[in-house]
Design an enzyme around this catalytic site. Structure first.
Site, short mmCIF file in Angstrom:
data_model
loop_
_atom_site.label_atom_id
_atom_site.label_comp_id
_atom_site.label_asym_id
_atom_site.label_seq_id
_atom_site.Cartn_x
_atom_site.Cartn_y
_atom_site.Cartn_z
N LYS A 93 -2.18 -7.81 11.17
CA LYS A 93 -3.38 -7.69 11.68
C LYS A 93 -4.54 -7.50 10.57
O LYS A 93 -5.67 -7.66 10.95
CB LYS A 93 -3.41 -6.66 12.90
CG LYS A 93 -3.29 -5.19 12.28
CD LYS A 93 -3.41 -4.34 13.51
CE LYS A 93 -3.17 -2.81 13.17
NZ LYS A 93 -4.59 -2.42 12.22
N ASP A 94 -4.22 -6.97 9.50
CA ASP A 94 -5.01 -6.62 8.30
C ASP A 94 -5.30 -8.16 7.73
O ASP A 94 -6.15 -7.94 6.71
CB ASP A 94 -4.54 -5.69 7.85
CG ASP A 94 -4.43 -4.19 8.36
OD1 ASP A 94 -5.17 -3.97 9.14
OD2 ASP A 94 -3.55 -3.63 7.90
N CYS A 97 -11.69 -9.29 10.61
CA CYS A 97 -10.73 -8.21 10.96
C CYS A 97 -11.46 -7.15 11.76
O CYS A 97 -10.80 -6.46 12.46
CB CYS A 97 -10.00 -7.83 9.61
SG CYS A 97 -8.75 -9.04 8.81
N SER A 136 0.62 4.31 1.81
CA SER A 136 0.84 5.05 2.96
C SER A 136 2.17 5.31 3.46
O SER A 136 2.84 4.14 3.20
CB SER A 136 -0.34 4.49 4.10
OG SER A 136 0.14 3.36 4.69
N ARG A 186 -11.17 7.25 10.45
CA ARG A 186 -10.68 6.60 9.23
C ARG A 186 -9.36 7.36 8.59
O ARG A 186 -9.19 8.39 8.73
CB ARG A 186 -11.67 6.16 8.31
CG ARG A 186 -12.62 5.21 8.67
CD ARG A 186 -12.42 3.75 8.64
NE ARG A 186 -11.37 3.46 7.58
CZ ARG A 186 -11.64 3.28 6.29
NH1 ARG A 186 -13.10 3.12 6.12
NH2 ARG A 186 -10.96 2.64 5.37
N GLY A 187 -8.81 6.46 7.85
CA GLY A 187 -7.48 7.36 7.24
C GLY A 187 -6.04 6.65 7.48
O GLY A 187 -6.02 5.83 8.68
N ASN A 188 -5.05 6.87 6.94
CA ASN A 188 -3.93 6.32 7.38
C ASN A 188 -3.50 7.36 8.78
O ASN A 188 -4.16 8.08 9.26
CB ASN A 188 -2.74 6.60 6.20
CG ASN A 188 -2.54 8.07 5.90
OD1 ASN A 188 -2.66 9.02 6.67
ND2 ASN A 188 -2.56 8.29 4.73
N ARG A 247 0.79 -1.18 -0.02
CA ARG A 247 -0.03 -0.02 0.02
C ARG A 247 1.06 1.32 -0.02
O ARG A 247 2.03 1.20 0.45
CB ARG A 247 -0.92 0.06 1.23
CG ARG A 247 -1.87 -1.39 1.22
CD ARG A 247 -2.42 -1.54 2.46
NE ARG A 247 -2.94 -0.29 3.32
CZ ARG A 247 -3.55 -0.14 4.58
NH1 ARG A 247 -2.98 -0.86 5.25
NH2 ARG A 247 -4.02 0.92 4.95
N THR A 259 -3.39 10.99 8.57
CA THR A 259 -4.82 11.72 8.56
C THR A 259 -5.19 11.61 9.75
O THR A 259 -5.91 12.60 10.19
CB THR A 259 -5.46 10.99 7.36
OG1 THR A 259 -4.86 10.99 5.99
CG2 THR A 259 -7.00 11.60 7.54
N ARG A 260 -5.18 10.53 10.48
CA ARG A 260 -5.86 10.26 11.94
C ARG A 260 -5.18 11.19 12.85
O ARG A 260 -6.03 12.02 13.76
CB ARG A 260 -5.91 8.99 12.32
CG ARG A 260 -6.94 7.90 11.39
CD ARG A 260 -6.78 6.70 12.05
NE ARG A 260 -5.89 6.00 11.39
CZ ARG A 260 -4.96 5.00 12.28
NH1 ARG A 260 -5.39 4.77 13.44
NH2 ARG A 260 -4.14 4.47 11.84
N ARG A 285 -13.14 -3.28 17.81
CA ARG A 285 -12.50 -3.65 19.01
C ARG A 285 -12.00 -2.85 20.04
O ARG A 285 -12.23 -2.73 21.12
CB ARG A 285 -11.15 -4.43 18.57
CG ARG A 285 -10.11 -4.93 19.56
CD ARG A 285 -9.08 -5.63 19.06
NE ARG A 285 -8.08 -4.77 18.35
CZ ARG A 285 -7.33 -3.72 18.81
NH1 ARG A 285 -7.19 -3.59 20.32
NH2 ARG A 285 -6.70 -2.68 18.12
N ARG A 286 -11.36 -1.52 19.51
CA ARG A 286 -11.14 -0.46 20.64
C ARG A 286 -12.08 0.14 21.08
O ARG A 286 -12.23 0.48 22.46
CB ARG A 286 -10.27 0.57 19.66
CG ARG A 286 -8.59 0.05 19.13
CD ARG A 286 -7.95 0.68 18.19
NE ARG A 286 -6.73 0.30 18.20
CZ ARG A 286 -5.97 0.64 16.98
NH1 ARG A 286 -6.53 1.38 16.07
NH2 ARG A 286 -4.70 0.18 17.05
N LYS A 287 -13.21 0.54 20.32
CA LYS A 287 -14.69 0.98 20.81
C LYS A 287 -15.44 0.10 21.66
O LYS A 287 -15.52 0.79 22.78
CB LYS A 287 -15.67 1.21 19.43
CG LYS A 287 -16.83 1.67 19.93
CD LYS A 287 -17.79 1.99 18.74
CE LYS A 287 -19.14 2.39 19.15
NZ LYS A 287 -20.03 2.62 18.20
N SER A 319 -11.96 1.28 15.01
CA SER A 319 -11.83 -0.08 15.40
C SER A 319 -13.03 -0.41 16.22
O SER A 319 -13.00 0.05 17.38
CB SER A 319 -10.64 -0.37 15.73
OG SER A 319 -10.63 -1.68 16.53
N THR A 328 -11.91 6.49 17.17
CA THR A 328 -11.40 5.33 16.75
C THR A 328 -12.25 4.76 15.60
O THR A 328 -13.43 4.78 15.49
CB THR A 328 -10.99 4.24 17.63
OG1 THR A 328 -10.59 2.90 16.97
CG2 THR A 328 -12.33 3.98 18.43
#
Length: 315
Positions: free
Chosen positions: A80-81, A234, A12, A143-145, A10, A148-149, A125-127, A123, A121
């Site tokens: 993880k992706d 994922c 990024s 969202r974003g790389n 990718r 960006t975040r 999972r994180r939320k 995610s 976030t």
């Protein structure tokens, strides 16, 4: 090998850093290598949560296609992706030594932890884990790389946002105002980099083999089997961390409801691992350990929760 190895990635900053790391190590071993950046659907569509896009392996699928078309020879992923089952014709060539698996909170001051607050976030999972610990807080999508975040966090009134420590560290963006979240279970295989190749490309696989770190590979294999057995994709609210120490594998895993109100956790360790064991049998035994931990969660009520999560995400 005589030909230059084409490494798909990718585009990024973080993905390029990872691919450049693989390229540099291949070149240090005497191979010629070049990068081939591509855009994934996950990078192009930023106005929807990942789970709404309905594509398994959204950050890896484009590279899988390029690999099978022989447009590239190797692909580098944040592990993880990567879906727990690789596409037919593609195989694991190397798992690099793992960096930190920990999540961190990049914040604007921690006073909000004792009162109302808003965390960003993308995610589930994180939320879910954040709401499990801080049920009065709000969680907004992000969202974003990485770059960006971080920019969006600065520009908005949120109190903080959650990132993978390894990603920030790799591109030199881990700020002083990053609080380690040692209580948060990471995504299975978080912090690990995966190199894949065509199963039929013996030369590319052999070139990547010296990059392989067996302990890291063993740990993430257990975590991914834990994830696979829970049948979570994922984006599912599933976390796991395995650590090999003192001749044992130690696993802490969890499944959470989307609103954080329910949590099923497991903490277990194996018996002694065979010293020097490096064959498939060792990984199969470790994988069965991960599966057994997942079944413990499923049998204690996790199966009902997983079914409800699937129905909600399918709507």
């Amino acid at each position: 090998m005589s030909r230059a190895l084409r490494i798909g990635t990718r585009d990024s900053e973080l993905a390029l850093w990872q691919a450049q790391t693989v390229r540099d190590r291949l070149e240090a071993a005497g191979h010629r290598a070049e990068l081939v950046p591509v855009k994934s659907t996950g990078d192009l569509v930023l106005d929807k949560p990942l789970y709404e896009l309905g594509i398994t392996g959204i950050f890896t699928k484009t590279l899988d296609v390029a690999l099978l078309r022989e447009d590239i020879d190797l692909a580098v992923h944040s592990m993880k992706d990567v879906p727990t089952a690789l596409p037919e014709g593609i195989c694991q060539a190397a798992v690099l030594e793992r960096a930190s698996a920990r999540d961190v909170l990049v914040h604007k001051g921690l006073g909000f932890l004792d009162g109302p607050g808003t965390i960003a976030t993308g995610s589930l999972r994180r939320k879910a884990q954040w709401l499990n610990r801080y049920p009065a807080h709000q969680v907004t999508g992000l969202r974003g790389n990485v770059n960006t975040r971080l920019k969006l966090l600065r520009e908005n009134s949120w109190d903080g946002a959650i990132f993978a420590q390894a990603g920030l560290e790799r591109i030199g963006l881990l700020p002083d105002n990053a609080e380690p979240l040692d209580w948060m279970l990471p995504a299975p295989a978080q912090g690990a980099m995966l190199v894949v190749a065509r199963t039929s490309d013996t030369a590319a696989r052999e070139a990547a083999r010296p990059l392989h770190h067996e302990q890291s590979a063993l740990e993430v294999a257990v975590e991914r089997e834990f994830l696979r057995t829970l049948e979570g994709g994922c984006s599912a609210p599933i976390g796991a961390r395995v650590h090999a120490a003192d001749g044992q594998l130690h696993l802490e895993g969890g499944l959470f409801s989307l609103d954080g109100k329910k949590a099923f956790r497991v903490t277990r360790h194996t018996g002694s691992l065979e010293a020097g064991g490096t064959g498939d049998a060792r990984f199969q035994d470790a994988g069965e350990f991960g599966a057994a931990c997942a079944r413990e969660i499923l049998d204690s009520g996790g199966a009902v929760l997983m079914e409800s999560i699937r129905k909600i995400l399918a709507q």
